[in-house]
Design a protein around this motif. Structure first.
Motif, mmCIF file in Angstrom:
data_model
loop_
_atom_site.group_PDB
_atom_site.id
_atom_site.type_symbol
_atom_site.label_atom_id
_atom_site.label_comp_id
_atom_site.label_asym_id
_atom_site.label_seq_id
_atom_site.Cartn_x
_atom_site.Cartn_y
_atom_site.Cartn_z
ATOM 1 N N ASN A 180 -47.418 -28.537 18.996
ATOM 2 C CA ASN A 180 -48.353 -27.439 18.788
ATOM 3 C C ASN A 180 -47.650 -26.090 18.888
ATOM 4 N N VAL A 181 -46.781 -25.825 17.938
ATOM 5 C CA VAL A 181 -45.990 -24.607 18.025
ATOM 6 C C VAL A 181 -46.373 -23.628 16.921
ATOM 7 N N PHE A 182 -46.090 -22.364 17.178
ATOM 8 C CA PHE A 182 -46.190 -21.336 16.147
ATOM 9 C C PHE A 182 -44.835 -21.208 15.470
ATOM 10 N N ASP A 183 -44.812 -21.230 14.169
ATOM 11 C CA ASP A 183 -43.573 -20.959 13.449
ATOM 12 C C ASP A 183 -43.380 -19.452 13.310
ATOM 13 N N VAL A 184 -42.125 -19.070 13.223
ATOM 14 C CA VAL A 184 -41.791 -17.658 13.061
ATOM 15 C C VAL A 184 -41.101 -17.507 11.707
ATOM 16 N N VAL A 185 -41.638 -16.632 10.874
ATOM 17 C CA VAL A 185 -41.085 -16.440 9.532
ATOM 18 C C VAL A 185 -40.883 -14.952 9.290
ATOM 19 N N THR A 186 -40.043 -14.637 8.315
ATOM 20 C CA THR A 186 -39.895 -13.207 8.015
ATOM 21 C C THR A 186 -40.993 -12.774 7.080
ATOM 22 N N HIS A 187 -41.339 -11.518 7.251
ATOM 23 C CA HIS A 187 -42.484 -10.918 6.611
ATOM 24 C C HIS A 187 -42.458 -11.089 5.099
ATOM 25 N N ASP A 188 -41.305 -10.864 4.512
ATOM 26 C CA ASP A 188 -41.229 -10.809 3.062
ATOM 27 C C ASP A 188 -41.320 -12.195 2.424
ATOM 28 N N THR A 189 -40.492 -13.124 2.900
ATOM 29 C CA THR A 189 -40.351 -14.374 2.166
ATOM 30 C C THR A 189 -41.295 -15.473 2.622
ATOM 31 N N LYS A 190 -41.753 -15.397 3.885
ATOM 32 C CA LYS A 190 -42.546 -16.482 4.472
ATOM 33 C C LYS A 190 -41.728 -17.772 4.589
ATOM 34 N N ASP A 191 -40.457 -17.679 4.338
ATOM 35 C CA ASP A 191 -39.614 -18.859 4.428
ATOM 36 C C ASP A 191 -39.084 -18.966 5.850
ATOM 37 N N PRO A 192 -39.441 -20.010 6.564
ATOM 38 C CA PRO A 192 -39.034 -20.083 7.970
ATOM 39 C C PRO A 192 -37.518 -20.143 8.130
ATOM 40 N N ALA A 229 -49.981 -23.366 20.169
ATOM 41 C CA ALA A 229 -50.948 -23.208 19.084
ATOM 42 C C ALA A 229 -52.016 -24.287 19.174
ATOM 43 N N GLU A 230 -52.613 -24.407 20.369
ATOM 44 C CA GLU A 230 -53.667 -25.399 20.557
ATOM 45 C C GLU A 230 -55.029 -24.750 20.298
ATOM 46 N N HIS A 231 -55.864 -25.450 19.576
ATOM 47 C CA HIS A 231 -57.209 -24.926 19.357
ATOM 48 C C HIS A 231 -58.132 -25.332 20.500
ATOM 49 N N SER A 232 -57.678 -25.125 21.735
ATOM 50 C CA SER A 232 -58.491 -25.503 22.890
ATOM 51 C C SER A 232 -59.308 -24.310 23.322
ATOM 52 N N ASN A 233 -60.561 -24.352 23.014
ATOM 53 C CA ASN A 233 -61.412 -23.221 23.330
ATOM 54 C C ASN A 233 -62.032 -23.399 24.715
ATOM 55 N N THR A 234 -61.189 -23.386 25.742
ATOM 56 C CA THR A 234 -61.684 -23.559 27.110
ATOM 57 C C THR A 234 -61.430 -22.292 27.910
ATOM 58 N N THR B 186 -49.072 -20.900 11.872
ATOM 59 C CA THR B 186 -49.162 -22.212 12.497
ATOM 60 C C THR B 186 -48.350 -23.220 11.711
ATOM 61 N N HIS B 187 -47.853 -24.170 12.474
ATOM 62 C CA HIS B 187 -46.901 -25.138 11.994
ATOM 63 C C HIS B 187 -47.376 -25.870 10.740
ATOM 64 N N ASP B 188 -48.647 -26.233 10.756
ATOM 65 C CA ASP B 188 -49.150 -27.102 9.704
ATOM 66 C C ASP B 188 -49.374 -26.356 8.394
ATOM 67 N N THR B 189 -50.095 -25.257 8.480
ATOM 68 C CA THR B 189 -50.558 -24.648 7.233
ATOM 69 C C THR B 189 -49.634 -23.571 6.691
ATOM 70 N N LYS B 190 -48.817 -22.962 7.545
ATOM 71 C CA LYS B 190 -47.999 -21.818 7.138
ATOM 72 C C LYS B 190 -48.859 -20.636 6.721
ATOM 73 N N ASP B 191 -50.140 -20.738 6.958
ATOM 74 C CA ASP B 191 -51.031 -19.647 6.596
ATOM 75 C C ASP B 191 -51.128 -18.705 7.788
ATOM 76 N N PRO B 192 -50.667 -17.467 7.621
ATOM 77 C CA PRO B 192 -50.666 -16.563 8.774
ATOM 78 C C PRO B 192 -52.063 -16.268 9.299
ATOM 79 N N ASN B 193 -53.076 -16.532 8.512
ATOM 80 C CA ASN B 193 -54.434 -16.244 8.974
ATOM 81 C C ASN B 193 -55.090 -17.415 9.683
#
Lengths: 463, 463
Positions: A180-192, A229-234, B186-193
C-alpha cells in the motif's frame, strides 16, 4: 520609559514563580496577541487576551477613560492587537492578575465571516478550518503537547546515547511488503522511472534503512514521516503520519521491551510535568479518566505474556461466556483490538507486552524462535487503546533471512539489507511508535484527524 | 562475578572525568562492538575496537595465553564481537587506557568481500556503499554531528518557547510556484487524483502551512523533509533534504535577523562543545581552516547591508579590475555565489545579511517595501560558502498579497493562506535553513551526498 515587551508565558511565570523584586520590576508592559472575547460594559470593559505562548489567557481591563477607548470597545474576537498597561495583582480572583490597559492599537482586524466565534464548535467543523483551529483551546493544548512530546522523544533517546538518523522518504522498497504505497513521479512525465532511473515510492517505515546504522553506532533512532496508501477510514488511520523507530545492536527482545517501557513512562511523566495546564484541560474536557489512566501506566510494571498464553486466556474467556464480536479464537489468528483490550484491561489490568507471535502474521525481518512457529516480536498493549508500540528482535542469521526473503521475492532488491548479516551482523532489536497514536493516547483525543496539524486521510485534502 | 557491561563512551567518560573511586570500580568489563583492525604478533595481539558510541576506538590487548586465542587471532576487520577484560590505565601512551582481554566470542563474522578494509577509500566509492559507510571514521563523525545538530536545533527553538509543527509532506500546493515538484500517485492507478480526489505533490516548503500556526502560537518552527525535482547535479543539491523553518508573529525583518544570528551561533557553539573529537577530525582531515572559520563566525557581529548597496560595491569592484565569471553586474540580477562570496569574504570579511532584494527575484509572500521595488527579504551570507539562510518579513496586507497571488494564479488554491490576512493577521517573519547545508558548513564536508544518510540525487537511487 519604553514599555517592557512580555509574553503571556513570561507574565504567568513571574507572577507565579518570581520573587517580590521581580514582580515589582514589571512596570508598564507591552503585550501582543489576539482577542478571544471582548465585553464592554460601558464604563469598564474586559478583553480575554492570548498570544499563544501559554495555555491560560490574560485579562485586559479597560475603562472609558483608556486611551483609544473606541478601538478597545470595538475589538472583535480574533483581532490582533498591541496593548500596553500595568500589572495588577488580583490574588483574590480566579486569575492571579490582570492588566490595566493604558493604550491599544489594532494590528489586524477580523472579517465578519471569522469562523471561530466564541461559541463551542464541533471537532468535525474545526477539521474543515485546519488553518484556524490552532487558535481554539483544544488545539492550543493538542499542538503544544505535540511539540513538547516530540522534544521529549528526542531528549529520551539523545540522553541515552542514541544517534538520530534521517532515513529517506523516497525509496525503492516497500518495507514490509504490504504494497500500500504511494508512488512518486515527476510532474511532467508521470513516468515513475524518469527522475531516478527506477521506480520509487514513499517510505512505509525507516527500519530497513536504520538497521545498518545500528550496526555502526549501536543505538540509533529515526523520527520522521511515513506513508500508507490505505483506504482505511477509521479514527486511527492517516495516510501520512510520524513514526519513531529505534534500533539497538546487541539487544534481544527482553532488552527491547525494557527500552519501550522506559520510553513510554518517560514520555508520560515528561508531559504531565511540562504541560500541567493542558493535561488538566484534557482530563476535564476530553476524557475524565485520562490522568488516572496515565498515572496508572507510569507507575506499573509492564507485564509480559506470550501470544500463545494470550490466546489460551481468550479461549477460556469465551468458554466462560465472554462475548467478543469475533468469538472464534484460534492460535494463528491476528488478534483484534477487542481481544487485545480484553487482555490488557480485564486480565492484567495494566500495560502488557504480548510476545512471540506466529511467524505467518508478522514481518519477514523478525527473528524466528526455536519452536519454528513463532517470532521474537512484542506488541505493547495498553488499557483503553490496545496496541501502542510494536517491536521485535531482528533475524540476524543470514541463511534463515535469505530464505524468507527469497520466498517474498525481495532478496535481490534488498541485497544491501542482506549484506548487513554478512558483514559483522549481530543480535539486534528495535521497535516502532506511531507518534500520532502516542499523542492520542496521552491527550485522550479520539481521532487522529484532531492531533495532526493538517491530517491526510483518504479522499480528504484541502491544504 | 558477572562482568560489567560498558560502552566505549562510558569507558572514556569514566577514565577521563571520573574520580579514582569510579575508576577502581571498573573490575571485569564486557564490551560489544566491531573490529576495526587486528594485528597479531604471535605472543601479543592488538585489536582496534569500536562500538560506535564514541569517536575514539578502544585498544584490546590479547596474548597467546588468552582464552579463545584462536578466535582473537583470526578476527577480521568488521567482525562483531563480545569481549571481556580488565581496564589497564596507560597514561604514558597515546591512548589513556587499554583492555587486557580475558575472553572473546564472535557474534558475527565478515565475508571476504567486505568492502570497508583498512585502506583509505574515496568518498565516491563510499557513496556506493551507503549501508556500510556509517562504520568509516569520516561518517562516524558526520552522522554523529548530524544527530547532535538536529537536537541543537530543537533545543534552541524549544528553549526559546517555539512550538514545533509537523507540516504535511503531501500537499496540494507547490509553495513558491517554481513547479519542480514530485507528484504523488497511488500504486495501482497512477492517477494523481485517485487517493485524495485531487492532484497532490511532495512539499517544497513547510512555510505556508506553518504561518497559520504562528498566528496562533506566536513563535513556531518546522523541521522536516522537503523535496525538489530539480535535475541540478551539483554538490549542494539533493532532491530530498531537511529544512528548518521558523515563523514568528509580531516580528519584523530586523527581529528575524536577530533570531537567525542567535540560532547560527548557538548551533556552532553547541557542536564545538558537544563534539570536540569530531570537530578536531574534520579540521585535520577535511578542512584545515574549519575551526578558525567557525570561531570567527561565532564571535562576529553579523553585518547588515541592502542588496542595492551590495550591487554598488560589486560594480565598484568590477570598475577597479576585479574579475567575476559574470562581470555584468546590474541592479535586479540574482546574485551568483561568486558575488555573494565576494561581499562576505572580501568586503565585510565575515557573516553578512544582504537585505531588501528586488521583488521580481523573490517569492510572492515577501513583504513589499515602501519603495515599491524591493521586498523585506534577508539572505545570510557566510565566508567560504555563500548563502546559508534565507528569510523575509511576510506580506501581511491582504490587498497587496491578493493582487500578487492573482497574478500568479494561486489565490484560489491558497484561499486558506489568504484567510490568515483577513482574520487577525499581523506583522510576521520567518526564515529557512537548509539543514544539510548547515551541516556541510559546520563539518566542512564538500558534497551534500556525504552528509545525508542515503542521499537522493537525480538518476541515483539504490536504497
Amino acid at each position: 520609559m519604553e514599555p517592557m515587551k512580555i509574553t503571556n508565558f513570561e507574565l504567568y511565570d513571574i507572577v507565579t514563580n518570581g520573587d517580590q523584586e521581580e514582580i515589582n520590576s514589571l512596570e508598564t508592559l507591552e503585550l501582543q496577541g489576539w482577542v478571544k472575547t471582548n465585553r464592554d460594559n460601558g464604563s469598564i470593559g474586559f478583553v480575554e487576551f492570548n498570544d499563544g505562548t501559554y495555555f491560560k489567557s490574560v485579562q485586559l481591563v479597560y475603562t472609558d477613560k483608556s486611551q483609544n477607548h473606541d478601538v478597545l470597545s470595538s475589538l472583535k474576537t480574533g483581532a490582533a492587537i498591541t496593548v500596553t498597561g500595568k500589572l495588577v495583582l488580583t490574588p483574590e480572583n480566579k486569575q492571579p492578575f490582570e492588566i490595566a490597559v493604558e493604550s491599544c492599537s489594532l494590528e489586524g482586524d477580523v472579517d465578519d465571516d471569522y469562523p471561530l466565534q466564541k461559541k463551542r464548535h464541533s471537532f468535525e467543523f474545526l477539521r474543515e478550518i485546519a488553518h484556524i483551529r490552532p487558535r481554539a483551546n483544544t488545539f492550543q493544548a493538542v499542538y503544544r503537547v505535540r511539540s513538547v512530546l516530540s522534544f521529549a522523544i528526542h531528549e529520551f533517546f539523545q540522553n541515552n546515547g542514541f544517534i538520530y538518523v534521517h532515513t529517506p522518504l523516497i525509496t525503492t522498497n516497500d518495507g514490509e511488503g504490504a504494497g500500500n504505497v504511494f508512488d512518486v513521479v515527476t510532474h511532467d512525465t508521470k513516468d515513475p522511472n524518469s527522475f531516478y532511473g527506477r521506480k520509487v515510492n514513499l517510505t512505509v517505515t525507516g527500519q530497513l534503512h536504520v538497521e545498518p546504522f545500528a550496526l555502526a553506532f549501536r543505538d540509533v533512532y529515526t523520527f520522521g514521516p511515513a506513508f500508507r496508501a490505505e483506504h482505511s477510514n477509521t479514527v486511527r488511520h492517516a495516510s501520512e503520519f510520524w513514526m519513531v523507530e529505534p534500533e539497538m545492536a546487541f539487544t534481544d527482545l527482553e532488552g527491547n521491551m525494557d527500552v519501550i517501557e522506559d520510553c513510554v513512562k518517560f514520555c508520560i511523566n515528561y508531559i504531565m510535568s511540562a504541560c500541567p495546564q493542558e493535561m488538566e484541560f484534557f482530563n476535564n474536557m476530553i476524557d475524565k479518566t485520562l490522568l488516572e489512566r496515565l498515572n496508572h501506566v507510569a507507575n506499573s510494571d509492564f507485564k509480559r505474556m506470550t501470544y500463545t498464553e494470550g490466546v489460551e486466556l481468550l479461549k477460556k474467556a469465551v468458554k466462560e461466556g465472554h462475548k467478543f464480536e469475533n468469538n472464534n479464537i484460534e492460535w494463528g489468528m491476528d488478534l483484534q483490538s477487542e481481544h487485545e483490550r480484553y487482555l490488557t484491561e480485564e486480565i492484567v489490568k495494566g500495560p502488557l507486552f504480548l510476545t512471540d507471535y506466529p511467524k505467518e502474521i508478522k514481518a519477514f525481518y523478525m527473528r524466528e524462535n526455536d519452536d519454528g512457529k513463532t517470532v521474537a516480536a512484542c506488541d505493547l498493549l495498553v488499557p483503553a487503546v490496545g496496541e501502542l508500540v510494536g517491536g521485535s528482535q531482528r533475524e540476524e542469521r543470514y541463511d534463515i533471512l535469505l530464505k524468507k526473503m527469497q520466498k517474498l521475492g525481495n532478496d535481490k532488491e534488498l541485497d544491501w539489507y542482506l549484506d548487513t548479516r554478512r558483514y559483522g551482523g549481530c543480535k539486534h532489536s528495535g521497535f516502532g511508535i506511531g507518534f500520532d497514536r502516542l499523542l492520542m493516547y496521552i491527550t485522550g483525543m479520539q481521532n487522529i484527524r484532531d492531533v495532526q496539524p493538517y491530517p491526510r486521510t483518504s479522499n480528504s485534502i484541502k491544504y
